[in-house]
Design an enzyme around this catalytic site. Structure first.
Site, PDB file in Angstrom:
ATOM      1  N   ASP A  95     -13.163  -2.716  15.182  1.00  0.00           N
ATOM      2  CA  ASP A  95     -11.806  -2.600  15.912  1.00  0.00           C
ATOM      3  C   ASP A  95     -11.774  -3.141  17.070  1.00  0.00           C
ATOM      4  O   ASP A  95     -13.289  -3.663  17.578  1.00  0.00           O
ATOM      5  CB  ASP A  95     -12.008  -0.991  16.036  1.00  0.00           C
ATOM      6  N   ILE A  96     -11.353  -3.169  18.065  1.00  0.00           N
ATOM      7  CA  ILE A  96     -11.267  -4.608  19.290  1.00  0.00           C
ATOM      8  C   ILE A  96     -11.658  -3.935  19.930  1.00  0.00           C
ATOM      9  O   ILE A  96     -12.672  -4.645  21.323  1.00  0.00           O
ATOM     10  CB  ILE A  96      -9.929  -4.291  19.976  1.00  0.00           C
TER      11      ILE A  96
END
Length: 266
Positions: A95-96
């Protein structure tokens, strides 16, 4: 030329032909066959003659694991080496807000097998946790926690030092569900403040690739991944000329990043 789903849609739309006959899903093709897409001939190469390439990328926080972002944010594909006639396939995602090890390959079958839950490939993460971690918390996460998408657990949890908000642990999971590591800590009343993947299978993140950089894996490293995936060994790209070109590309990327940092500091 695209993902499997994209190619399936292309075949279903009637844009692919084999020996001038419209192709159907499930048709088999030999190297000697003539395949056209949108009327243009596609050059075919026997699978065993195509080098198996894998690169290790050290993802910084803030990058997205997608090819295109409508908001124009940086993606992990922006920094990868350019390919001609091939495409990089991500082996799993982060994820980011998660950094660390990402693997990319040109071999779709290798990627699919390494991501499939049946292969039981270990993923190891370094986790910084805010809050007091008690033995019962660790016991709960190893035995299993019911999440909204089913039971999940760590196969191993090891403390790696620090204190207070800087307590670090290394944890191991066997699958890659969305935000699974963070979600296992949350029911314990604990918050993950930093998360970094440090290992995928037998490949460890090392100093060869700094944050935002990539390195091409060696024949031995790719052979180990292939063995884990249950695939036959295949040669990797070993041309010195091509490796030199890749190294020049990496140095150019570093130089550009250095110039950008200097401009920002001004």
């Amino acid at each position: 030329m695209g993902s499997r789903r994209e190619m399936e849609r292309l075949i279903e739309s009637g844009e692919v032909a084999i020996n001038d006959v419209k192709a159907k899903l499930g048709d088999r093709v030999a190297v000697s066959d003539k395949v056209t897409v949108h009327g243009r001939v596609v050059k075919l190469t026997a699978e065993e003659d195509v080098p198996r390439r894998v690169i290790m990328y050290n993802k910084p926080e803030g990058e997205l694991c997608t090819r295109h972002d409508p908001q124009g944010r940086r993606t992990v594909f922006d920094r990868l080496p350019k390919l001609k006639g091939e495409r990089w396939i991500s082996i799993g995602r982060l994820d980011i807000n998660t950094s660390g090890l990402l693997l990319f390959t040109t071999d779709g079958e290798l990627a699919n097998r390494l991501m499939h839950p049946s292969q039981q490939i270990e993923r190891e993460y370094a986790v910084r946790v805010m809050g007091e971690v008690k033995p019962e918390h660790v016991k709960s996460m190893v035995e299993g926690v019911m999440l909204e998408d089913g039971m999940a657990n760590f196969t191993d949890v090891q403390e790696f030092g620090g204190e207070g908000i800087n307590t670090w642990f290394h944890v191991v999971i066997m699958e890659g569900r969305n935000r699974e590591v963070r979600r296992l800590w949350e029911p314990q009343g604990l918050t993950v403040s930093r998360l970094k993947r440090v290992r995928y299978g037998k490949v460890f993140l090392d100093k060869r690739a700094r944050a935002g950089e990539w390195i091409e894996l060696t024949q031995q490293e790719i052979d180990q991944l292939s063995q884990q995936a249950g695939l036959e060994r295949r040669r990797v790209r070993d041309s010195l000329e091509k490796r030199d070109k890749i190294e020049r590309q990496r140095k150019k990327t570093r130089a550009i990043r250095s110039v950008n940092k200097q401009h920002k500091s001004r």
